[in-house]
Design an enzyme around this catalytic site. Structure first.
Site, PDB file in Angstrom:
ATOM      1  N   ASP A  56      -7.421 -16.075  -6.382  1.00  0.00           N
ATOM      2  CA  ASP A  56      -7.165 -14.919  -7.233  1.00  0.00           C
ATOM      3  C   ASP A  56      -6.614 -15.431  -8.561  1.00  0.00           C
ATOM      4  O   ASP A  56      -5.582 -16.103  -8.591  1.00  0.00           O
ATOM      5  CB  ASP A  56      -6.143 -14.020  -6.523  1.00  0.00           C
ATOM      6  N   ARG A 110       3.692 -18.932  -7.502  1.00  0.00           N
ATOM      7  CA  ARG A 110       3.259 -18.497  -8.831  1.00  0.00           C
ATOM      8  C   ARG A 110       4.238 -19.087  -9.832  1.00  0.00           C
ATOM      9  O   ARG A 110       5.239 -18.477 -10.200  1.00  0.00           O
ATOM     10  CB  ARG A 110       3.203 -16.965  -8.908  1.00  0.00           C
ATOM     11  N   GLN A 125       3.707 -12.105   1.341  1.00  0.00           N
ATOM     12  CA  GLN A 125       3.213 -10.751   1.528  1.00  0.00           C
ATOM     13  C   GLN A 125       2.266 -10.692   2.715  1.00  0.00           C
ATOM     14  O   GLN A 125       1.761 -11.713   3.186  1.00  0.00           O
ATOM     15  CB  GLN A 125       2.520 -10.230   0.268  1.00  0.00           C
ATOM     16  N   ASP A 236      -1.156   0.841  -7.458  1.00  0.00           N
ATOM     17  CA  ASP A 236       0.092   0.251  -6.977  1.00  0.00           C
ATOM     18  C   ASP A 236       0.964   1.319  -6.335  1.00  0.00           C
ATOM     19  O   ASP A 236       1.068   2.441  -6.856  1.00  0.00           O
ATOM     20  CB  ASP A 236       0.888  -0.370  -8.136  1.00  0.00           C
ATOM     21  N   GLU A 249       7.611  -2.149  -7.232  1.00  0.00           N
ATOM     22  CA  GLU A 249       6.259  -2.192  -6.671  1.00  0.00           C
ATOM     23  C   GLU A 249       6.308  -2.838  -5.289  1.00  0.00           C
ATOM     24  O   GLU A 249       6.799  -3.951  -5.138  1.00  0.00           O
ATOM     25  CB  GLU A 249       5.329  -2.996  -7.583  1.00  0.00           C
ATOM     26  N   SER A 252       0.083  -3.669  -4.124  1.00  0.00           N
ATOM     27  CA  SER A 252      -1.060  -3.522  -5.020  1.00  0.00           C
ATOM     28  C   SER A 252      -2.303  -3.559  -4.139  1.00  0.00           C
ATOM     29  O   SER A 252      -2.427  -4.455  -3.281  1.00  0.00           O
ATOM     30  CB  SER A 252      -1.091  -4.653  -6.051  1.00  0.00           C
TER      31      SER A 252
END
Length: 335
Positions: A56, A110, A125, A236, A249, A252
């Site tokens: 991604d 990330r 996640q 979201d 959030e 997503s």
């Protein structure tokens, strides 16, 4: 780096009790979530070969952590940003049928993330994906699935209250739906994140839809990768989070691109060269099932249900020492 300190913050649970609550939330939620959406748990990769196009690329700016390995010296290996594309291939590879799906624990790095109370370089996640029919690629399917996820989150609130009554953070009773254009029309003078905060404070919990395309003000609400979510059928899940006075959030998600949507969005993003990658060729040739899927933040969900002020209270990561020291002054217990 940005840090928000809630006034008179009380963590309510000790570090060890917090760890027990985290384990309970993670184990219980994934079982209930899997049953509600008819998902089977699968093992998933932490890294993929760059040449497959399976990683991604998020907003196209954040760079993955990459390396080479001894037995594949000519291949660049990337730690995943998410498993959005891998999951769709896995559904075909493992013979899943209509309305069946998978979920998996996804762990990622990330490295370009801007650190604050809710953002870490470590991402954990539940990534999930489910096969739908071509006729189900619509808003009705999207909204029904969102309602199912919200139902499980609300049930988890009651489960956590039973086990840790002194710590549970109470959630709104319903989720509202609004598009990014409707949100702009409602708050034309606010920036995108300010609009999210405003609508969540007003309604408690929203599913903000149709993220990625240009709005009437000539801007996008947020950047989204052009080759997995259909920008007309994504969104979201956002909760108003009282401890930090902002939108949080939790998920997503979206209905994934078909060939037409992918080509249109890659053209808008000036990334048409990706059409030659193996994953994109499979979509163009109709070799992959139509799917809906997304990610649900594990640490974010623990934060939400336990009323924590910092994601570092529910996951072990790396933080600037100045942030750790400031948190310690206000009873924010960074792991």
């Amino acid at each position: 780096m940005h840090l928000t300190i809630p006034q008179n913050y009380d963590p309510k649970l000790s570090v060890r009790d917090t760890q027990a609550a985290i384990r309970y939330i993670r184990e219980t939620f994934q079982d209930e979530f899997g049953q509600e959406l008819q998902l089977s748990r699968l093992s998933a990769p932490m890294f993929v070969e760059q040449s497959t196009g399976l990683n991604d690329n998020l907003n196209g700016i954040e760079q993955p952590v990459s390396f080479t390995m001894k037995d594949l010296p000519d291949q660049t290996i990337e730690i995943v940003h998410s498993l959005a594309k891998w999951k769709r291939v896995a559904l075909k590879r493992y013979g899943f049928q209509l309305h069946q799906g998978l979920y998996t624990n996804m762990n990622a790095i990330r490295k370009d993330e801007d650190l604050d109370n809710i953002h870490s370089i470590y991402v954990d996640q539940w990534d999930w994906e489910k096969i739908i029919s071509r006729d189900e690629r619509n808003l009705t399917t999207l909204k029904q699935t969102v309602q199912q996820i919200f139902k499980v989150i609300k049930h988890m609130e009651h489960e956590v209250w039973y086990k840790f009554p002194q710590a549970v953070h109470h959630l709104p009773d319903e989720i509202h739906f609004i598009t990014s254009q409707e949100l702009l029309d409602r708050y034309p003078d606010l920036a995108p994140k300010e609009r999210e905060n405003a609508i969540c404070q007003e309604l408690g919990c929203v599913f903000l839809m149709q993220i990625g395309d240009t709005l009437t003000n000539g801007q996008r609400h947020d950047d989204r990768a052009p080759d997995y979510d259909d920008w007309q059928l994504n969104g979201d899940i956002l909760f108003w989070y009282e401890p930090l006075q902002k939108a949080l959030e939790i998920s997503s998600m979206g209905i994934r691109v078909d060939a037409e949507a992918m080509q249109r969005q890659l053209k808008i993003a000036h990334q048409e060269q990706r059409l030659s990658l193996p994953y994109h060729q499979m979509i163009l040739n109709g070799e992959l099932p139509y799917t809906i899927g997304g990610g649900i933040g594990q640490s974010r969900l623990c934060m939400l249900l336990l009323g924590k002020a910092h994601v570092g209270e529910v996951q072990a990561s790396v933080w600037p020492q100045a942030m750790i020291d400031e948190c310690a002054k206000h009873r924010i217990q960074i792991l």
